[in-house]
Design an enzyme around this catalytic site. Structure first.
Site, mmCIF file in Angstrom:
data_model
loop_
_atom_site.group_PDB
_atom_site.id
_atom_site.type_symbol
_atom_site.label_atom_id
_atom_site.label_comp_id
_atom_site.label_asym_id
_atom_site.label_seq_id
_atom_site.Cartn_x
_atom_site.Cartn_y
_atom_site.Cartn_z
ATOM 1 N N GLU A 273 0.818 -1.205 0.000
ATOM 2 C CA GLU A 273 0.000 0.000 0.000
ATOM 3 C C GLU A 273 0.855 1.260 0.000
ATOM 4 O OE1 GLU A 273 -3.816 0.055 2.204
ATOM 5 O OE2 GLU A 273 -2.933 1.731 3.301
ATOM 6 N N ARG B 132 -4.325 32.778 -18.995
ATOM 7 C CA ARG B 132 -4.791 33.844 -18.118
ATOM 8 C C ARG B 132 -3.898 35.082 -18.275
ATOM 9 N NH1 ARG B 132 -8.580 36.649 -15.226
ATOM 10 N NH2 ARG B 132 -7.868 37.209 -13.123
ATOM 11 N N GLN C 41 7.866 35.915 -13.461
ATOM 12 C CA GLN C 41 8.835 35.007 -12.844
ATOM 13 C C GLN C 41 8.274 34.308 -11.602
ATOM 14 O OE1 GLN C 41 12.571 36.359 -10.734
ATOM 15 N NE2 GLN C 41 13.513 35.500 -12.580
#
Length: 397
Positions: free
Chosen positions: A252, A278, A289
């Site tokens: 798991e 955008r 940046q």
């Protein structure tokens, strides 16, 4: 040293990715459009998708073919879970598949008799039946050796009494793999593992939890009240429960977290598109940046975590007994998923706190630092393996 999947595994991963995008785009558990039902969970739709995943060979991926599984090793299994996480917005569904496969089926594969394997595994691999692993209790989470659930031997059967909590798949499970104390206070050799059918008298399941994340994975309490289980339903020998649990956790902690790699990849790709489209101040925000560096940091976390996880998977596939690699992989992936979720929300601004992939990843990632052993426990495990607790580490030459 080859960091690429072999061609056969890569082809299988792509096939599962296409399948997940086509068939498993069910409820993502978004806060605004959660499916109806207790805990915001749609059991009918879950079963529908589970059967489809069974036909695809996903829910029995690591079970040998003679018992109805696909016979994959840990590396290929990680690739399957990564594809599920990337292809479906419902990370909770992938989590349920992993809990079923690694915490429930693999103990039967590794500790069951031939009769037990033939009796239980085929229907669990086909998707006809669903399994849940009952270990956590209200007073025994990280301290898994001190369970209060008791299994008392009486003639040719055991009587189980106790309460389990946070049991993944419990509301839909047909089979429960239950950890109980056969020798209370016996430490590592005091636990035993039983496989119990859902319809067994004395076994009851509480209502599904309402959770912050992983809402597509049904979770509930399980109560055992004078539950009579035949002795031939025990996995392995009496007292082998801790070994069963430890083995399942290696699977798991390694393979389950590959689903988060896929989810991070999906959200990262969408984030790159978003910052490229955008515009603010007349230019795409990806040109700033501060934004571009954040996207690079997201990529760095994902790629570093992915390398650690597949390294651990390779060791598991090769039979390694290394305790450090699975713990480091779990730490890296869970922490990366939370931070990538935070970054994805931040880069979307106000849109990030509305229903969508970014906020869903963040909510789904928060439990990853807790389940399968908290991240603090993983650090303890690594420190112990390095010789930092209880004894001095040996000198390095």
């Amino acid at each position: 040293m080859n960091f690429d999947l072999d061609p056969e595994t890569a082809e299988m991963r792509d096939m599962v990715l296409r399948f997940a995008r086509r068939e498993l785009a069910g409820p993502s558990g978004g806060s605004g459009d959660a499916p109806a039902g207790p805990g915001g969970f749609d059991a009918g739709d879950f079963r529908r998708r589970w059967l489809l995943a069974g036909k695809q060979g996903v829910v029995g991926a690591t079970v040998p073919g003679r018992y109805g599984g696909s016979g994959l090793d840990a590396v290929a299994a990680a690739a399957v879970l990564e594809a599920l996480g990337e292809g479906s917005p419902d990370t909770g569904f992938a989590f349920s598949v992993a809990a079923h496969l690694f915490a429930s089926l693999m103990p039967i594969v590794e500790f069951g008799t031939e009769e037990q394997k033939l009796g239980w595994l085929p229907a669990l691999c086909s998707g006809e039946r669903i399994a849940a692993h009952c270990v956590t209790e209200p007073e025994a989470g990280s301290d898994a050796l001190n369970l209060r659930t008791r299994a008392e031997r009486r003639d040719g059967h055991y009587v189980l009494d106790g309460e389990k909590c946070f049991t993944t798949n419990a509301p839909v499970a047909d089979v429960f793999v239950v950890q109980a104390a056969t020798a209370p206070g016996g430490g590592f050799f005091g636990l035993s593992t039983f496989v119990v059918d859902a319809g067994t008298p004395g076994l009851s399941v509480g209502p599904p939890y309402r959770k912050v994340g992983l809402r597509g994975s049904p979770t509930a309490d399980v109560r055992l009240d004078g539950c009579v289980v035949p002795a031939d339903r025990m996995l392995g020998a009496e007292g082998a429960g801790a070994s069963v649990f430890t083995s399942s956790m290696k699977w798991e902690r390694t393979c389950l977290f590959a689903a988060y790699l896929g989810a991070m990849r999906r959200v990262l790709d969408d984030t790159v598109r978003h910052v490229g489209e955008r515009e603010q101040f007349g230019t795409p925000i990806g040109g700033f940046q501060a934004v571009s560096h954040r996207v690079v940091d997201m990529t760095l976390r994902l790629e570093a975590a992915r390398l650690l996880l597949y390294r651990a998977a390779r060791g598991l596939a090769d039979g390694s007994q290394d305790e450090i690699a699975p713990a480091l992989a779990k730490l890296a992936v869970s922490e990366a998923a939370v931070q990538v979720g935070l970054d994805a929300v931040q880069l979307r601004g106000a849109l990030g706190v509305l229903d969508g992939e970014a906020e869903t990843l963040l909510r789904d990632a928060l439990p990853a630092r807790i389940f399968s052993g908290t991240n603090e426990i993983q650090k303890n495990n690594v420190a112990r393996a390095m010789g930092l607790t209880g004894r001095r580490p040996g000198r390095r030459r």
